[in-house]
Design a protein around this motif. Structure first.
Motif, PDB file in Angstrom:
ATOM      1  N   PRO A 103      15.391  79.405 124.008  1.00 10.49           N
ATOM      2  CA  PRO A 103      15.481  79.589 122.395  1.00 10.49           C
ATOM      3  C   PRO A 103      16.857  80.154 121.973  1.00 10.49           C
ATOM      4  N   ASP A 104      17.616  80.025 120.893  1.00 14.24           N
ATOM      5  CA  ASP A 104      18.622  80.688 120.731  1.00 14.24           C
ATOM      6  C   ASP A 104      18.463  82.169 120.224  1.00 14.24           C
ATOM      7  N   LEU A 105      17.142  82.417 119.561  1.00 13.64           N
ATOM      8  CA  LEU A 105      16.782  83.500 118.993  1.00 13.64           C
ATOM      9  C   LEU A 105      15.273  83.824 119.416  1.00 13.64           C
ATOM     10  N   VAL A 106      14.924  85.222 119.296  1.00 14.53           N
ATOM     11  CA  VAL A 106      13.632  85.614 119.407  1.00 14.53           C
ATOM     12  C   VAL A 106      13.460  86.392 118.506  1.00 14.53           C
ATOM     13  N   ALA A 107      12.663  86.072 117.514  1.00 12.31           N
ATOM     14  CA  ALA A 107      12.229  86.953 116.240  1.00 12.31           C
ATOM     15  C   ALA A 107      10.901  87.687 116.405  1.00 12.31           C
ATOM     16  N   ARG A 108      10.819  88.772 116.092  1.00 12.04           N
ATOM     17  CA  ARG A 108       9.336  89.574 116.451  1.00 12.04           C
ATOM     18  C   ARG A 108       9.094  90.097 114.948  1.00 12.04           C
ATOM     19  N   PRO A 109       8.469  89.176 114.101  1.00 17.82           N
ATOM     20  CA  PRO A 109       7.730  89.732 112.848  1.00 17.82           C
ATOM     21  C   PRO A 109       7.049  90.811 113.019  1.00 17.82           C
ATOM     22  N   ARG A 110       7.302  91.735 111.914  1.00 18.13           N
ATOM     23  CA  ARG A 110       6.562  93.027 111.936  1.00 18.13           C
ATOM     24  C   ARG A 110       5.185  92.996 111.060  1.00 18.13           C
ATOM     25  N   ASN A 111       5.327  91.874 110.061  1.00 15.40           N
ATOM     26  CA  ASN A 111       4.142  91.413 109.180  1.00 15.40           C
ATOM     27  C   ASN A 111       4.559  89.977 108.596  1.00 15.40           C
ATOM     28  N   GLU A 112       3.618  90.005 107.717  1.00 18.23           N
ATOM     29  CA  GLU A 112       3.401  88.377 107.324  1.00 18.23           C
ATOM     30  C   GLU A 112       4.575  88.360 106.578  1.00 18.23           C
ATOM     31  N   GLN A 113       4.954  88.995 105.768  1.00 20.90           N
ATOM     32  CA  GLN A 113       6.507  88.801 104.860  1.00 20.90           C
ATOM     33  C   GLN A 113       7.538  88.393 105.821  1.00 20.90           C
ATOM     34  N   ASP A 114       7.770  89.070 106.955  1.00 22.75           N
ATOM     35  CA  ASP A 114       8.691  88.489 107.975  1.00 22.75           C
ATOM     36  C   ASP A 114       8.760  87.126 108.396  1.00 22.75           C
ATOM     37  N   VAL A 153      14.461  79.089 117.311  1.00 21.54           N
ATOM     38  CA  VAL A 153      13.960  80.567 117.371  1.00 21.54           C
ATOM     39  C   VAL A 153      12.449  80.467 117.689  1.00 21.54           C
ATOM     40  N   SER A 154      12.214  81.557 118.748  1.00 19.90           N
ATOM     41  CA  SER A 154      10.794  81.550 119.279  1.00 19.90           C
ATOM     42  C   SER A 154      10.583  82.869 118.534  1.00 19.90           C
ATOM     43  N   LEU A 155       9.228  82.615 117.782  1.00 19.52           N
ATOM     44  CA  LEU A 155       8.702  83.508 116.914  1.00 19.52           C
ATOM     45  C   LEU A 155       7.560  84.161 117.539  1.00 19.52           C
ATOM     46  N   ASP A 156       7.711  85.368 117.999  1.00 20.43           N
ATOM     47  CA  ASP A 156       6.692  86.005 118.849  1.00 20.43           C
ATOM     48  C   ASP A 156       5.857  86.914 118.068  1.00 20.43           C
ATOM     49  N   LEU A 157       4.740  86.769 118.158  1.00 25.18           N
ATOM     50  CA  LEU A 157       3.722  87.191 117.350  1.00 25.18           C
ATOM     51  C   LEU A 157       3.172  88.698 117.915  1.00 25.18           C
ATOM     52  N   ALA A 158       3.556  88.907 118.950  1.00 32.90           N
ATOM     53  CA  ALA A 158       3.052  90.011 119.725  1.00 32.90           C
ATOM     54  C   ALA A 158       3.133  91.515 119.043  1.00 32.90           C
ATOM     55  N   THR A 159       4.073  91.499 118.016  1.00 25.00           N
ATOM     56  CA  THR A 159       4.035  92.902 117.331  1.00 25.00           C
ATOM     57  C   THR A 159       2.997  92.952 116.262  1.00 25.00           C
ATOM     58  N   MET A 160       2.405  91.794 116.089  1.00 23.75           N
ATOM     59  CA  MET A 160       1.276  91.757 115.018  1.00 23.75           C
ATOM     60  C   MET A 160       0.111  91.748 115.857  1.00 23.75           C
ATOM     61  N   ALA A 172     -18.520  90.830 112.735  1.00 25.84           N
ATOM     62  CA  ALA A 172     -17.107  90.183 112.625  1.00 25.84           C
ATOM     63  C   ALA A 172     -16.160  91.103 112.614  1.00 25.84           C
ATOM     64  N   ALA A 173     -14.938  90.678 113.093  1.00 30.69           N
ATOM     65  CA  ALA A 173     -13.645  91.683 113.131  1.00 30.69           C
ATOM     66  C   ALA A 173     -12.547  90.528 112.643  1.00 30.69           C
ATOM     67  N   LEU A 174     -11.822  91.499 111.898  1.00 27.37           N
ATOM     68  CA  LEU A 174     -10.576  90.865 111.389  1.00 27.37           C
ATOM     69  C   LEU A 174      -9.338  91.185 112.377  1.00 27.37           C
ATOM     70  N   ILE A 175      -8.856  90.195 112.934  1.00 22.30           N
ATOM     71  CA  ILE A 175      -7.919  90.631 114.240  1.00 22.30           C
ATOM     72  C   ILE A 175      -6.659  89.887 113.923  1.00 22.30           C
ATOM     73  N   GLN A 176      -5.594  90.564 114.242  1.00 25.80           N
ATOM     74  CA  GLN A 176      -4.051  89.932 114.144  1.00 25.80           C
ATOM     75  C   GLN A 176      -3.809  89.110 115.476  1.00 25.80           C
TER      76      GLN A 176
END
Lengths: 539, 539
Positions: A103-114, A153-160, A172-176
């Motif tokens: 991928p040309d970029l790796v993006a690591r969103p910090r939150n949903e808005q990202d 772009v690779s969108l890496d969710l590992a920060t969430m 039940a549990a709410l998990i990112q």
């Protein structure tokens, strides 16, 4: 299949750059050479492990917009590590330092808005976006092979990766989405709860990946797929955020969640989910039985599931698989059984299941005088199998380094057709290996999951490449396997997902109107067609 | 909930023209008057049962094309009997001989090609097509209220009602959509098998209807919905025939079948399905417990489901519901439990469940000295409840004839929010009845299905209309109920479906992107928008 972690888990992103799992667990050069002794025809010496990112990647075709620069990386190491999953062909190409599809970029969103911002930008700029959990796909799920887009772009969710909320009343549990197996279990353990979802990739995969690929988990019967543990899903699509209500069940229209379960990142980016959790089991018992005739073993598993008994573990290994797992000599199949409960002793239930299996000629493998089961510990067969199960992907990488071919594929089929499929797939693969590689290989099979109406056979194929190119040989065998499954109307995947490697057979499996429906959904939710292009449908 | 038929079942289409079920089971005029004595404020005399089809229907707006004439009827009796389902407002309008929405034609396809031909013709001629099973919908599922189309044809599947194939090895059967409950069970019984799906409408509904509406069935825990019993679905869409493969499970893409499950005739006409069947149970046991505090009863059901125990029956009746069912005096709730197995005695399992329920204050209701359970027979509480359960719709019709209002609605919610929902819905309805009808009504509730993470409460509301128009009063109460559910983010239906009556709240429950996705599917599979217009989405 693993025991629960006692301490805070290690960060799985510290893993090996080229192969499966942890660097230090990879086979050493000597261990690789030992494989060669076991399988004549492999190379004399292993392909060297590439020096950490001795990489020559193409220059990124695009720069992130200033608003996203803070979460984007163009580091070669990041780009390389997000190029592939962990399929055999991924390992081989990583060993060859072939990162053409980086991928040309790796993006690591910090939150949903990202994520919203990345999708907005990518839709406008014609940039493909590959939702990325931890890259354990064995079906080409995260590798963008298409050149149709301006960039990737690779969108890496590992920060969430947080456990946001635990509802102890409703279990039940709410998990990112970016939460890895060990860490989410660690968090739930503090509440005496567990998701109890332990795929082979448990340490190296995320909740979001499990959901997007309809992963198969701990339970061999009953709640086998992550689908069954899902209460509600939240996903960001280019068309907006979709969120279903937290409900134990609903009959209102086609299932909301089932559209995203199995969507493999092509319809949206799953950001979090309410998952059904349960108390940690306090009673466990296991047993193993030997079947001289594997077909009698099939019949025993069928009888167990059709009786309404639901053992947590019920995995039948055929003779070759039992040998590979170190629980057999290659002359008999082995059935590994496990029962567990958070509330009551399970020995009686296990005894009932063992008795049923014995009716079909199963012989318990524990030495006479010892109990076939013991509470809170595995019997020897189960423990050996479990350990081999976790070791297998590392061995597969060793085979790859020794110039061999190693492939696993799995399916599901109703009981009436299972025996024929089992024999036919093995026969066709045996002939194909002979033709492609010029030698004999090893074909092993186990039933990973079982249902009242059928079972999920999982095949492992290992062979020397016999002078053929590893990738071409693998491709040839993959076609033989896929065609054999399709000829028997067996699904192209029970829990590995479709990815890019299974597309031809998925397209045959899917009805034309259902394919049209999916394409319509894709066009609606992802009008620019940027999400994981090549996956499931072509819009 | 019914016992299996010994002889070939009666044809359910012989049923009453205006109300629920069999003509001879409807309440007599005297029985209706007796209702009046129990509930002050009802009329003195029942509305007369309409003479068989004393009908004045509008002239059909269209004639079938010659190629379809053989399967089409314009008989007023046929058209009237296909106008409504069996919701309260349907009964009232039928009693009033109000058939303004009668379909112009009733088509009875003999085979799949007939369905293809009807859809082709209807798409070209702009005729709405209402797939019709047996018309037991209580949510306006089969009533075309839209005037947007040139004409309306009711597509009655009841002529396609065969059990085509039984796979005894895999415990599965291929059944046509028009098969009624009793006849498909009768056919399966010859093989020692059963679908074990017994909705309240069992005698008066079809497999196709169950699938299209995600009906809820026999099992109070575990496999509660028809979805869970479905192996593969075949459906005719205007875009072609969709058929999924027979598979015990699959992880290949979003689920094929889940798109049609709950599609309520808006995406295609389900013609047949492979269903998971099972051996007939040979061991059964039941017990009833009394709970002075209904909230302790909720807690008991929660503990039972969260323990991993899966009783076949686990229905908690609140004090009012217990009284209506004849198993209580209105001062305590009653938990009805049942366990069954085809292979092994179940008394121990029942005892375990009863012990757990007792921990929460449940007291067994059987007289001291007798056993709380007995094999192969219901205990008295369970038998009484079962009989009242089957009788209730007939009583509802009696209330309608006496000028009263009777409504049932159901939902599902997680355990953490159940108590609040239960109290709040009852309070709001109590106030609304007082306001709309000027008197007090009866509000009863039971949990019909239970899950580890929540339960499905089912409310029954009965009141005199108090001078208000029955339909307007019903509409007003329906709004109060739907709004109360939505405010608690409780689903608008657990197993009654959405139909036309639940659309406003379904639209709130569904996320915007999911709604957009469904609309896109609708446009793709039904480009002329002829299938059950008004259902689920507006294209």
């Amino acid at each position: 299949m693993t025991t629960s972690p006692a301490a805070a888990p290690r960060n799985a992103s510290e893993g090996s750059g080229w192969g499966w799992g942890w660097t230090e667990k990879a086979l050493s050069d000597d261990e690789c050479r030992a494989l060669g002794q076991m399988m004549p025809g492999l190379d004399a010496d292993p392909i060297p492990i590439p020096r950490a990112y001795d990489l020559r990647l193409a220059t990124p075709r695009i720069a992130p917009p200033p608003t996203l620069a803070a979460i984007c990386s163009t580091e070669p190491r990041d780009r390389a590590s997000h190029t592939y999953g962990k399929a055999f062909r991924d390992i081989v190409r990583a060993l060859r330092l072939d990162y053409d599809h980086a991928p040309d970029l790796v993006a690591r969103p910090r939150n949903e808005q990202d994520i919203v911002d990345v999708l907005d930008w990518a839709s406008a700029a014609d940039v493909a976006v590959i939702p990325y959990g931890a890259g354990s796909s064995v079906v080409g799920g995260v590798e963008c092979r298409s050149a149709e887009h301006h960039a990737v772009v690779s969108l890496d969710l590992a920060t969430m990766r947080d456990v946001l909320e635990v509802d102890r009343t409703s279990h039940a549990a709410l998990i990112q989405a970016g939460a890895f197996g060990p860490e989410l279990e660690h968090r739930l353990a503090a509440h005496g709860l567990t998701l109890r979802f332990f795929p082979q990739s448990f340490e190296f995969s995320t909740l979001g990946g499990w959901l997007a690929t309809r992963a198969g988990g701990h339970f061999a019967t009953g709640e086998t797929h992550i689908d069954d543990l899902t209460e509600a899903i939240r996903a960001v699509t280019p068309r907006g955020v979709s969120e279903s209500w937290r409900l134990p069940a609903s009959g209102a229209g086609p299932s909301h969640d089932r559209l995203f379960l199995g969507s493999e990142g092509a319809l949206g980016v799953i950001t979090q989910a309410w998952m059904r959790v349960r108390p940690r089991p306090t009673h466990r018992a296991s047993a193993s039985l030997r079947f001289a005739d594997v077909h009698q073993g099939f019949a025993a598993v069928r009888a167990i599931t059709q009786s309404g008994l639901r053992p947590a573990n019920c995995r039948l290994l055929d003779p070759a698989e039992a040998m590979l797992s170190g629980v057999g000599d290659g002359r008999a199949g082995v059935l590994v059984l496990g029962v567990e409960s958070a509330t009551a002793p399970v020995d009686d239930r296990l005894a009932e299941i063992v008795a049923l299996a014995s009716d079909f000629g199963g012989a318990t493998t524990s030495p006479p005088g010892e109990r076939a089961s013991s509470r809170d510990t595995d019997d020897e067969g189960a423990a050996t199998w479990r350990s081999a199960f976790l070791r297998m992907p590392y061995v597969r990488d060793g085979v790859a380094r020794m110039g061999g071919i190693a492939e696993t594929f799995e399916t599901a089929i109703t009981w009436d057709r299972l025996a024929e499929l089992y024999e036919s797939v093995r026969e066709e693969l045996r002939a194909a290996i002979k033709e492609v590689c010029g030698v004999d290989g090893i074909i092993a099979c186990r039933l990973t999951h079982a249902y009242p109406d059928g079972a999920a056979p999982y095949f492992t194929v290992t062979a020397p490449a016999g002078g053929a190119d590893q990738l071409r040989a693998w491709d040839a065998l993959k076609v033989v396997a896929g065609d054999a499954l399709a000829r028997h109307s067996a699904t192209i995947t029970h829990h590995h997902a479709v990815g890019r490697d299974h597309r031809p057979w998925y397209d045959r499996q899917r009805s034309e109107p259902f394919g049209a429906a999916l394409r319509a959904v894709k066009r609606e939710l992802d009008p620019a067609g940027i999400l994981n292009p090549g996956i499931l449908i072509d819009p």
